[in-house]
Design a protein around this motif. Structure first.
Motif, mmCIF file in Angstrom:
data_model
loop_
_atom_site.group_PDB
_atom_site.id
_atom_site.type_symbol
_atom_site.label_atom_id
_atom_site.label_comp_id
_atom_site.label_asym_id
_atom_site.label_seq_id
_atom_site.Cartn_x
_atom_site.Cartn_y
_atom_site.Cartn_z
ATOM 1 N N GLY A 197 47.981 65.714 -27.856
ATOM 2 C CA GLY A 197 46.934 63.963 -27.465
ATOM 3 C C GLY A 197 46.204 64.260 -28.128
ATOM 4 O O GLY A 197 45.408 65.085 -29.543
ATOM 5 N N GLU A 198 45.304 62.958 -28.439
ATOM 6 C CA GLU A 198 44.269 62.587 -28.654
ATOM 7 C C GLU A 198 43.382 63.022 -28.713
ATOM 8 O O GLU A 198 42.459 64.561 -27.952
ATOM 9 C CB GLU A 198 44.098 61.393 -28.626
ATOM 10 C CG GLU A 198 42.235 60.806 -28.828
ATOM 11 C CD GLU A 198 42.717 59.976 -30.391
ATOM 12 O OE1 GLU A 198 42.423 59.820 -31.461
ATOM 13 O OE2 GLU A 198 44.130 59.238 -30.414
ATOM 14 N N GLY A 199 43.215 63.849 -30.179
ATOM 15 C CA GLY A 199 41.907 65.080 -30.964
ATOM 16 C C GLY A 199 42.294 66.433 -30.472
ATOM 17 O O GLY A 199 41.641 67.105 -30.553
ATOM 18 N N GLU A 200 43.620 66.604 -30.511
ATOM 19 C CA GLU A 200 43.591 68.057 -30.008
ATOM 20 C C GLU A 200 45.190 68.123 -31.216
ATOM 21 O O GLU A 200 45.741 67.417 -31.368
ATOM 22 C CB GLU A 200 44.228 67.802 -28.593
ATOM 23 C CG GLU A 200 43.493 67.979 -27.668
ATOM 24 C CD GLU A 200 43.964 67.424 -26.094
ATOM 25 O OE1 GLU A 200 45.409 68.453 -26.192
ATOM 26 O OE2 GLU A 200 43.555 67.686 -25.458
ATOM 27 N N ALA A 201 46.019 69.388 -31.519
ATOM 28 C CA ALA A 201 46.328 69.746 -32.370
ATOM 29 C C ALA A 201 46.917 70.965 -31.781
ATOM 30 O O ALA A 201 46.825 71.970 -31.134
ATOM 31 C CB ALA A 201 45.964 69.683 -33.792
ATOM 32 N N GLU A 202 48.045 71.471 -32.094
ATOM 33 C CA GLU A 202 49.127 73.080 -31.928
ATOM 34 C C GLU A 202 48.958 73.325 -33.084
ATOM 35 O O GLU A 202 48.869 73.723 -34.088
ATOM 36 C CB GLU A 202 50.217 73.041 -31.467
ATOM 37 C CG GLU A 202 50.671 73.655 -30.955
ATOM 38 C CD GLU A 202 52.838 73.793 -31.289
ATOM 39 O OE1 GLU A 202 53.182 74.510 -30.264
ATOM 40 O OE2 GLU A 202 53.163 72.387 -31.803
ATOM 41 N N LEU A 203 48.886 75.070 -33.495
ATOM 42 C CA LEU A 203 48.408 75.822 -34.366
ATOM 43 C C LEU A 203 49.529 76.471 -34.102
ATOM 44 O O LEU A 203 50.003 77.276 -33.257
ATOM 45 C CB LEU A 203 47.103 76.576 -33.767
ATOM 46 C CG LEU A 203 46.705 78.056 -34.763
ATOM 47 C CD1 LEU A 203 45.945 77.638 -35.946
ATOM 48 C CD2 LEU A 203 45.762 78.678 -34.497
ATOM 49 N N GLY A 204 50.110 77.125 -35.292
ATOM 50 C CA GLY A 204 51.442 77.930 -35.946
ATOM 51 C C GLY A 204 50.791 78.674 -37.105
ATOM 52 O O GLY A 204 50.297 78.302 -37.975
ATOM 53 N N LEU B 234 48.031 73.199 -38.704
ATOM 54 C CA LEU B 234 47.434 72.745 -37.438
ATOM 55 C C LEU B 234 48.233 71.817 -37.385
ATOM 56 O O LEU B 234 48.181 70.120 -37.849
ATOM 57 C CB LEU B 234 46.174 72.205 -37.943
ATOM 58 C CG LEU B 234 44.969 73.318 -36.747
ATOM 59 C CD1 LEU B 234 43.417 72.363 -37.215
ATOM 60 C CD2 LEU B 234 44.826 73.971 -36.170
ATOM 61 N N ASP B 235 48.882 71.002 -36.522
ATOM 62 C CA ASP B 235 49.798 70.150 -36.214
ATOM 63 C C ASP B 235 48.876 69.000 -35.267
ATOM 64 O O ASP B 235 49.642 69.306 -34.364
ATOM 65 C CB ASP B 235 51.292 70.264 -35.557
ATOM 66 C CG ASP B 235 51.889 69.300 -35.329
ATOM 67 O OD1 ASP B 235 51.750 68.641 -35.424
ATOM 68 O OD2 ASP B 235 53.497 69.432 -35.606
ATOM 69 N N MET B 236 48.164 67.576 -36.002
ATOM 70 C CA MET B 236 47.856 66.975 -35.197
ATOM 71 C C MET B 236 48.059 66.032 -34.404
ATOM 72 O O MET B 236 48.265 65.022 -33.370
ATOM 73 C CB MET B 236 46.606 66.494 -36.116
ATOM 74 C CG MET B 236 45.190 66.933 -36.393
ATOM 75 S SD MET B 236 45.883 68.115 -37.291
ATOM 76 C CE MET B 236 46.058 67.406 -38.736
ATOM 77 N N ALA B 237 50.186 65.821 -34.908
ATOM 78 C CA ALA B 237 50.702 64.877 -33.949
ATOM 79 C C ALA B 237 51.811 65.777 -32.658
ATOM 80 O O ALA B 237 52.212 64.811 -32.227
ATOM 81 C CB ALA B 237 52.374 64.311 -35.271
ATOM 82 N N ALA B 238 51.862 67.150 -32.656
ATOM 83 C CA ALA B 238 52.011 68.050 -31.063
ATOM 84 C C ALA B 238 51.295 67.703 -30.498
ATOM 85 O O ALA B 238 51.232 67.833 -29.589
ATOM 86 C CB ALA B 238 52.010 69.251 -31.846
ATOM 87 N N GLY C 235 36.941 67.770 -36.287
ATOM 88 C CA GLY C 235 37.110 66.689 -35.490
ATOM 89 C C GLY C 235 37.466 67.189 -34.268
ATOM 90 O O GLY C 235 37.519 66.244 -33.407
ATOM 91 N N LEU C 236 38.802 68.195 -33.831
ATOM 92 C CA LEU C 236 39.191 68.692 -33.170
ATOM 93 C C LEU C 236 38.812 68.715 -31.779
ATOM 94 O O LEU C 236 37.559 69.225 -31.816
ATOM 95 C CB LEU C 236 40.402 69.550 -32.682
ATOM 96 C CG LEU C 236 41.191 69.484 -34.433
ATOM 97 C CD1 LEU C 236 42.407 70.039 -34.222
ATOM 98 C CD2 LEU C 236 41.795 68.328 -33.725
ATOM 99 N N SER C 237 39.528 68.486 -30.416
ATOM 100 C CA SER C 237 38.160 68.753 -28.778
ATOM 101 C C SER C 237 39.057 69.864 -28.702
ATOM 102 O O SER C 237 38.707 71.158 -27.508
ATOM 103 C CB SER C 237 38.430 67.480 -28.208
ATOM 104 O OG SER C 237 40.077 66.658 -27.655
ATOM 105 N N ALA C 238 40.683 69.904 -28.707
ATOM 106 C CA ALA C 238 41.493 71.396 -28.371
ATOM 107 C C ALA C 238 41.956 71.530 -29.084
ATOM 108 O O ALA C 238 42.680 70.600 -29.798
ATOM 109 C CB ALA C 238 41.682 70.630 -27.150
ATOM 110 N N ILE C 239 42.065 72.934 -29.041
ATOM 111 C CA ILE C 239 43.705 73.360 -29.936
ATOM 112 C C ILE C 239 44.494 74.350 -29.077
ATOM 113 O O ILE C 239 43.600 75.453 -28.284
ATOM 114 C CB ILE C 239 43.313 74.104 -31.311
ATOM 115 C CG1 ILE C 239 41.898 73.615 -32.158
ATOM 116 C CG2 ILE C 239 44.429 74.665 -31.908
ATOM 117 C CD1 ILE C 239 41.962 73.923 -33.480
#
Length: 188
Positions: free
Chosen positions: A91-98, A85-89, A127-131
């Motif tokens: 928005g706030e509270g979101e991440a990109e899964l790879g 999970l890349d939390m820098a990719a 504590g993410l809101s979306a992935i």
């Protein structure tokens, strides 16, 4: 934020990448049948690339911007894939899964198992809101993994950056929200 050091699934341990994993990482990511689907990974993949990735995963774990874990099957010694999970990719509270999985492990439901565990961790522990995840429309297996993990295609990006694979190309953009995850999982 304290990121988990490892996760368990029914058949896998997801744990941090170590220097001992690097020869397997180079061998497996070096396979074109794996690398062709990975946007941000050079091909051919060298030991220097793997050493650089290990340094990045350690540094970004320390800043709380990347949770990257390798998959080791129960009773196995070698990693068979990785997920992050890349939390820098996002928005706030979101991440990109790879993620990726070695070809010898394809078709066994292990990619889905990894994705489901990481999504649960992202919502419950991080504590993410979306992935979100971007997948080549022709990568049917990966598109199916995300569907089974609860993601929905929210759009097709006709000009998604392809990183080291060349110019922009189409990508299915999958997304799952905390609300959708909680609606389908017991979160007691």
């Amino acid at each position: 934020m304290q990121l988990p050091m490892s996760l368990r699934t029914g058949r896998l341990t997801l744990r941090q990448l170590t220097a001992a994993d690097l020869p397997v990482l180079v061998r497996e990511i070096g396979r074109w049948e794996v690398a062709q689907w990975l946007i941000h990974v050079p091909h051919p993949y060298s030991m220097a690339d793997a050493e650089g990735w290990l340094a990045i995963t350690c540094a970004r774990r320390g800043t709380g911007t990347l949770l990257h874990l390798v998959a080791v099957p129960d009773g196995g010694a070698e990693m068979i894939g990785a997920i992050g999970l890349d939390m820098a990719a996002g928005g706030e509270g979101e991440a990109e899964l790879g993620y990726w999985l070695s070809p010898a492990s394809w078709g066994q439901g292990l990619g889905t198992e990894m994705a489901q565990a990481m999504v649960a961790c992202g919502f419950r522990d991080v504590g993410l809101s979306a992935i979100e995840a971007a997948v080549d429309p022709m990568n049917h297996a990966s598109n199916n993994v995300l569907k089974k993990a609860g993601f929905r295609i929210v759009r097709v990006d006709p000009l998604h950056p392809r990183g080291l694979r060349g110019g922009p190309a189409p990508a299915n953009i999958h997304r799952i929200t905390r609300t959708a995850f909680e609606a389908n999982h017991d979160h007691a």
